[in-house]
Design a protein around this motif. Structure first.
Motif, PDB file in Angstrom:
ATOM      1  N   GLN A  26     -25.568  54.647  41.583  1.00 39.59           N
ATOM      2  CA  GLN A  26     -24.759  54.043  40.529  1.00 39.59           C
ATOM      3  C   GLN A  26     -24.431  55.049  39.433  1.00 39.59           C
ATOM      4  N   ARG A  27     -25.322  55.988  39.206  1.00 36.48           N
ATOM      5  CA  ARG A  27     -25.051  57.049  38.236  1.00 36.48           C
ATOM      6  C   ARG A  27     -23.958  57.999  38.727  1.00 36.48           C
ATOM      7  N   ASP A  28     -24.056  58.380  39.993  1.00 34.13           N
ATOM      8  CA  ASP A  28     -23.132  59.377  40.542  1.00 34.13           C
ATOM      9  C   ASP A  28     -21.777  58.796  40.935  1.00 34.13           C
ATOM     10  N   PHE A  29     -21.730  57.500  41.197  1.00 30.29           N
ATOM     11  CA  PHE A  29     -20.478  56.856  41.614  1.00 30.29           C
ATOM     12  C   PHE A  29     -20.221  55.647  40.712  1.00 30.29           C
ATOM     13  N   PRO A  30     -19.429  55.841  39.668  1.00 26.29           N
ATOM     14  CA  PRO A  30     -19.192  54.773  38.680  1.00 26.29           C
ATOM     15  C   PRO A  30     -18.700  53.461  39.289  1.00 26.29           C
ATOM     16  N   GLU A  31     -18.030  53.538  40.447  1.00 28.66           N
ATOM     17  CA  GLU A  31     -17.528  52.306  41.059  1.00 28.66           C
ATOM     18  C   GLU A  31     -18.653  51.376  41.518  1.00 28.66           C
ATOM     19  N   TYR A  32     -19.884  51.902  41.596  1.00 25.30           N
ATOM     20  CA  TYR A  32     -21.026  51.078  41.994  1.00 25.30           C
ATOM     21  C   TYR A  32     -21.734  50.430  40.806  1.00 25.30           C
ATOM     22  N   LYS A  33     -21.415  50.867  39.592  1.00 30.80           N
ATOM     23  CA  LYS A  33     -22.113  50.337  38.423  1.00 30.80           C
ATOM     24  C   LYS A  33     -21.888  48.840  38.273  1.00 30.80           C
ATOM     25  N   GLY A  34     -22.971  48.121  38.026  1.00 31.28           N
ATOM     26  CA  GLY A  34     -22.887  46.684  37.860  1.00 31.28           C
ATOM     27  C   GLY A  34     -22.693  45.914  39.147  1.00 31.28           C
ATOM     28  N   LYS A  35     -22.703  46.626  40.277  1.00 32.93           N
ATOM     29  CA  LYS A  35     -22.470  45.983  41.575  1.00 32.93           C
ATOM     30  C   LYS A  35     -23.778  45.816  42.349  1.00 32.93           C
ATOM     31  N   LEU A 142     -31.203  62.683  32.794  1.00 40.27           N
ATOM     32  CA  LEU A 142     -30.808  62.269  34.137  1.00 40.27           C
ATOM     33  C   LEU A 142     -29.998  60.977  34.156  1.00 40.27           C
ATOM     34  N   GLN A 143     -29.861  60.325  33.013  1.00 41.72           N
ATOM     35  CA  GLN A 143     -29.155  59.046  32.937  1.00 41.72           C
ATOM     36  C   GLN A 143     -29.752  58.026  33.909  1.00 41.72           C
ATOM     37  N   LEU A 144     -31.091  58.026  33.970  1.00 38.23           N
ATOM     38  CA  LEU A 144     -31.828  57.079  34.802  1.00 38.23           C
ATOM     39  C   LEU A 144     -32.915  56.438  33.951  1.00 38.23           C
ATOM     40  N   THR A 145     -33.386  55.277  34.374  1.00 41.43           N
ATOM     41  CA  THR A 145     -34.468  54.624  33.635  1.00 41.43           C
ATOM     42  C   THR A 145     -35.748  54.598  34.472  1.00 41.43           C
ATOM     43  N   ALA A 146     -36.861  54.610  33.752  1.00 47.66           N
ATOM     44  CA  ALA A 146     -38.179  54.544  34.384  1.00 47.66           C
ATOM     45  C   ALA A 146     -39.018  53.510  33.652  1.00 47.66           C
ATOM     46  N   SER A 147     -39.975  52.931  34.354  1.00 48.77           N
ATOM     47  CA  SER A 147     -40.950  52.041  33.734  1.00 48.77           C
ATOM     48  C   SER A 147     -42.298  52.746  33.721  1.00 48.77           C
ATOM     49  N   ALA A 148     -43.063  52.512  32.666  1.00 44.68           N
ATOM     50  CA  ALA A 148     -44.337  53.204  32.511  1.00 44.68           C
ATOM     51  C   ALA A 148     -45.450  52.225  32.195  1.00 44.68           C
ATOM     52  N   GLY A 149     -46.610  52.490  32.794  1.00 43.89           N
ATOM     53  CA  GLY A 149     -47.819  51.748  32.486  1.00 43.89           C
ATOM     54  C   GLY A 149     -48.846  52.712  31.926  1.00 43.89           C
TER      55      GLY A 149
END
Length: 366
Positions: A26-35, A142-149
């Motif tokens: 989704q980051r590399d191909f904007p057409e996939y965002k929100g899909k 990286l325009q990515l999200t991570a979760s942390a514990g």
């Protein structure tokens, strides 16, 4: 500080990337965002899904689900072919971010890892603050999200990272661990699979509090050796250290020359030097190898390799050099000069073929 205090005051972070493969797409191909997208599988209904975007997960789609089932749940699901080179590149960058704070990193796969920040490089002191900084850097770079514990041991930190996904940050301190574990449903315990969870529920064991009522002996009687594990984790006890060393698959060395080599004698002299370096490295790590690989890069930058495996594991310079020299003799040079030579040892283990192991290496944060 004694061993018990050290265990109690460890600062452990578990980082888990959010829908990693799908998020990279989704980051590399904007057409996939929100899909609703699925990485792996096929629109023809063949194969299984590696991971799904959060938009797809709203329809009940998850990893390891068959494509056929996924299409039934979401007819407009977009199937994307995996690009593992892209995921690996992102994983390397993420691990580099980790290394800014600590060298005690234990990758579990391309998209998750444990970090021990008890003594962090920047002297921040707060594991919660470090986890927040890591999440921020991953998002910025990286325009990515991570979760942390964040907690005092690996088990609790891993469970904590899953609580507020995506983009979550959860801290479970020492005083809260036991009450937290008591309320946790058994299927949420890392290491308790679906079959075991159902077995527990049939016996009236639905939460950590239910498990805690049983003695260690009773848990072992019901669940075998895993009973020892359940007895500890329901009390939030986990003595495992973050292990930064992983088994390596190969040890080698190579050299690029200031001038291209034309004569075989020149190549033999260089192979002697390289073989001595390789011998030093594998002996330092107390390894023996059964496979020798020769790498040759020609003046036109074409690269080839030649390998040979042996029934006996070796670590001596003489054997390494002779094997590389013999492999060189099998190559038709076709009048080309050589700009690089390399020797790699692999297939580590003991002298008998039945006792081989992989060696040790640093695993990529995947």
């Amino acid at each position: 500080m004694n061993d018990e205090d050290e265990k109690r005051y460890r600062k452990i972070i578990h980082i888990d990337m959010d829908a990693f493969y799908a998020s990279v797409e989704q980051r590399d191909f904007p057409e996939y965002k929100g899909k609703a997208i699925a990485v792996g599988g096929s629109p023809e209904g063949r194969g299984v899904i590696a991971t799904a975007s959060y938009e797809a997960r709203q329809y009940g789609i998850h990893s390891a689900m068959s494509s056929k089932k996924a299409i039934q749940l979401c007819p407009f699901l977009i199937f994307v072919r995996p690009r593992f080179d892209a995921y690996k590149e992102a994983s390397i960058h993420i691990r580099e971010i980790f290394s800014r704070f600590t060298d005690l990193i234990q990758p579990l796969s391309l998209d998750e890892a444990y970090l021990d920040v008890t003594q962090d490089k920047l002297g921040i002191g707060s594991a919660l603050e470090i986890a927040a900084k890591i999440k921020q850097l991953i998002k910025e770079e990286l325009q990515l999200t991570a979760s942390a514990g964040v907690s005092i041991n690996k088990f609790v930190a891993k469970i904590a990272s899953d609580i507020n996904k995506p983009d979550g940050l959860t801290f479970i301190g020492p005083s809260k661990i036991e009450s937290f574990m008591e309320k946790l449903h058994v299927e949420k315990f890392h290491g308790v699979g679906k079959v075991t969870a159902e077995k527990m529920k049939l016996r009236g064991l639905h939460t950590g509090a239910d498990l805690k009522k049983l003695t260690e002996a009773e848990l072992v009687h019901l669940f075998g050796k895993s009973g020892h594990f359940y007895y500890k984790i329901v009390r939030g006890l986990d003595d495992r250290k973050v292990e930064s060393n992983r088994e390596t698959k190969s040890v080698g060395a190579e050299d690029t020359f200031s001038h291209d080599l034309v004569y075989e004698e020149e190549m033999h002299l260089e192979l002697e030097k390289i073989a001595r370096i390789v011998e030093t490295r594998i002996n330092k790590n107390q390894l023996k190898a059964r496979t020798i690989t020769l790498k040759i890069k020609f003046s036109d930058f074409r690269t080839i390799t030649r390998s040979k495996s042996f029934p006996r594991a070796i670590a001596s310079y003489d054997f390494i050099f002779q094997a590389a020299k013999n492999l060189l003799a099998t190559v038709d040079m076709q009048g080309q000069s050589v700009r690089l030579l390399g020797i790699t040892t692999s297939n580590f283990g003991e002298d008998t073929l039945g006792n081989q192991h992989e060696g040790y290496q640093g695993r990529l944060f995947s």
